[in-house]
Design a protein around this motif. Structure first.
Motif, PDB file in Angstrom:
ATOM      1  N   ALA A  21       1.074  -1.742  -0.008  1.00  0.00           N
ATOM      2  CA  ALA A  21      -0.051   0.396   0.239  1.00  0.00           C
ATOM      3  C   ALA A  21       1.012   1.797   0.225  1.00  0.00           C
ATOM      4  O   ALA A  21       0.483   2.461  -0.505  1.00  0.00           O
ATOM      5  CB  ALA A  21      -0.792  -0.470   1.534  1.00  0.00           C
ATOM      6  N   VAL A  22       1.745   1.359   0.780  1.00  0.00           N
ATOM      7  CA  VAL A  22       3.208   1.744   0.558  1.00  0.00           C
ATOM      8  C   VAL A  22       3.507   2.262  -0.814  1.00  0.00           C
ATOM      9  O   VAL A  22       3.711   3.727  -1.199  1.00  0.00           O
ATOM     10  CB  VAL A  22       4.009   2.586   1.613  1.00  0.00           C
ATOM     11  N   ARG A  24       2.136   1.316  -3.254  1.00  0.00           N
ATOM     12  CA  ARG A  24       1.154   2.672  -4.375  1.00  0.00           C
ATOM     13  C   ARG A  24       0.626   3.740  -4.156  1.00  0.00           C
ATOM     14  O   ARG A  24       1.130   4.627  -5.558  1.00  0.00           O
ATOM     15  CB  ARG A  24      -0.073   1.752  -3.344  1.00  0.00           C
ATOM     16  N   GLN A  25       1.452   4.135  -2.530  1.00  0.00           N
ATOM     17  CA  GLN A  25       1.559   5.768  -2.583  1.00  0.00           C
ATOM     18  C   GLN A  25       2.611   6.171  -3.335  1.00  0.00           C
ATOM     19  O   GLN A  25       2.026   7.296  -3.470  1.00  0.00           O
ATOM     20  CB  GLN A  25       0.306   5.815  -1.245  1.00  0.00           C
ATOM     21  N   LYS A  28       1.945   6.637  -6.785  1.00  0.00           N
ATOM     22  CA  LYS A  28       0.629   8.177  -7.321  1.00  0.00           C
ATOM     23  C   LYS A  28       1.861   9.254  -6.997  1.00  0.00           C
ATOM     24  O   LYS A  28       1.578   9.871  -7.585  1.00  0.00           O
ATOM     25  CB  LYS A  28      -0.140   8.339  -5.600  1.00  0.00           C
ATOM     26  N   ALA A 184      -5.728   0.240   3.438  1.00  0.00           N
ATOM     27  CA  ALA A 184      -5.872   1.304   2.845  1.00  0.00           C
ATOM     28  C   ALA A 184      -4.167   2.051   3.805  1.00  0.00           C
ATOM     29  O   ALA A 184      -4.098   2.172   4.313  1.00  0.00           O
ATOM     30  CB  ALA A 184      -5.934   2.334   2.141  1.00  0.00           C
ATOM     31  N   GLY A 186      -2.653   5.913   4.021  1.00  0.00           N
ATOM     32  CA  GLY A 186      -2.819   7.206   2.596  1.00  0.00           C
ATOM     33  C   GLY A 186      -1.749   8.641   3.661  1.00  0.00           C
ATOM     34  O   GLY A 186      -1.525   8.387   4.454  1.00  0.00           O
ATOM     35  N   ALA A 188       0.466  12.135   1.568  1.00  0.00           N
ATOM     36  CA  ALA A 188       0.462  12.989   1.093  1.00  0.00           C
ATOM     37  C   ALA A 188       2.487  13.712   1.631  1.00  0.00           C
ATOM     38  O   ALA A 188       3.216  13.691   1.874  1.00  0.00           O
ATOM     39  CB  ALA A 188       0.036  13.928   1.039  1.00  0.00           C
TER      40      ALA A 188
END
Length: 189
Positions: A21-22, A24-25, A28, A184, A186, A188
């Motif tokens: 998951a990390v 994938r983030q 992105k 997930a 998340g 930023a």
């Protein structure tokens, strides 16, 4: 203290490894080209990215793009089309070079101001029999040092990324093992 999960999904839980998951983030945040490589525009954007400077071309060759300069020019001019195997090599080289190029920027952004807050969404237990369900809750964690996570992600080393992620979530305390698999993650930059 909990140990690593050995039989994930045995009772019907669904989710992915936190390190995946990390990754994938981070992918992105890296901002890969969104046009598929199967379209001419996507292929040209990737080839231009990989050949725009001698340093980029060396990095692409190190990442597995082992065709001659003549072949690259023929692809860019449209005289020839890469085979499926070469399309896969181009995509792999592009993602590898892009990760290496943005890793320093992401590391600086994620480490700034004392780290970055990460939201961890627990795994999905809707298919698990009630007697086997655990009480899981949404958690947040401030990761102060992203060096090992970013280094493993940029290198494409999934086992090192998994180890770095587990080293980070240990800060959740005695419940860290419940968040090795998640639905997930998340954050930023």
């Amino acid at each position: 203290m909990p140990d690593r999960t050995n039989e994930f999904g045995k009772y019907g839980a669904r989710g992915i490894k936190g390190s995946d998951a990390v990754a994938r983030q981070l992918d992105k945040l890296a901002g890969f080209i969104s046009t598929p490589i199967s379209q001419r525009r996507g292929l040209m954007a990737r080839l231009n990215y990989l050949t725009r400077t001698p340093h980029a071309l060396r990095s692409a060759r190190a990442a597995g793009l082992t065709v001659t300069d003549r072949t690259l020019k023929a692809w860019q001019s449209g005289q020839r089309q890469p085979s499926r195997a070469n399309l896969q090599k181009i995509e792999t080289a592009y993602r590898t070079v892009r990760r290496q190029n943005v890793a320093r920027y992401l590391l600086q952004r994620l480490n700034s101001r004392g780290g970055t807050r990460v939201e961890i969404h627990p795994l999905n237990q809707s298919q698990v029999d009630r007697r086997f369900q655990r009480v899981l809750e949404y958690r947040t964690l401030n990761i102060r040092q992203w060096d090992s996570i970013i280094r493993a992600w940029a290198a494409g080393d999934t086992s090192a990324l998994d180890d770095a992620w587990v080293d980070s979530i240990v800060d959740l305390g005695s419940q860290w093992g419940q968040y090795e698999y998640v639905s997930a993650v998340g954050f930023a930059a």
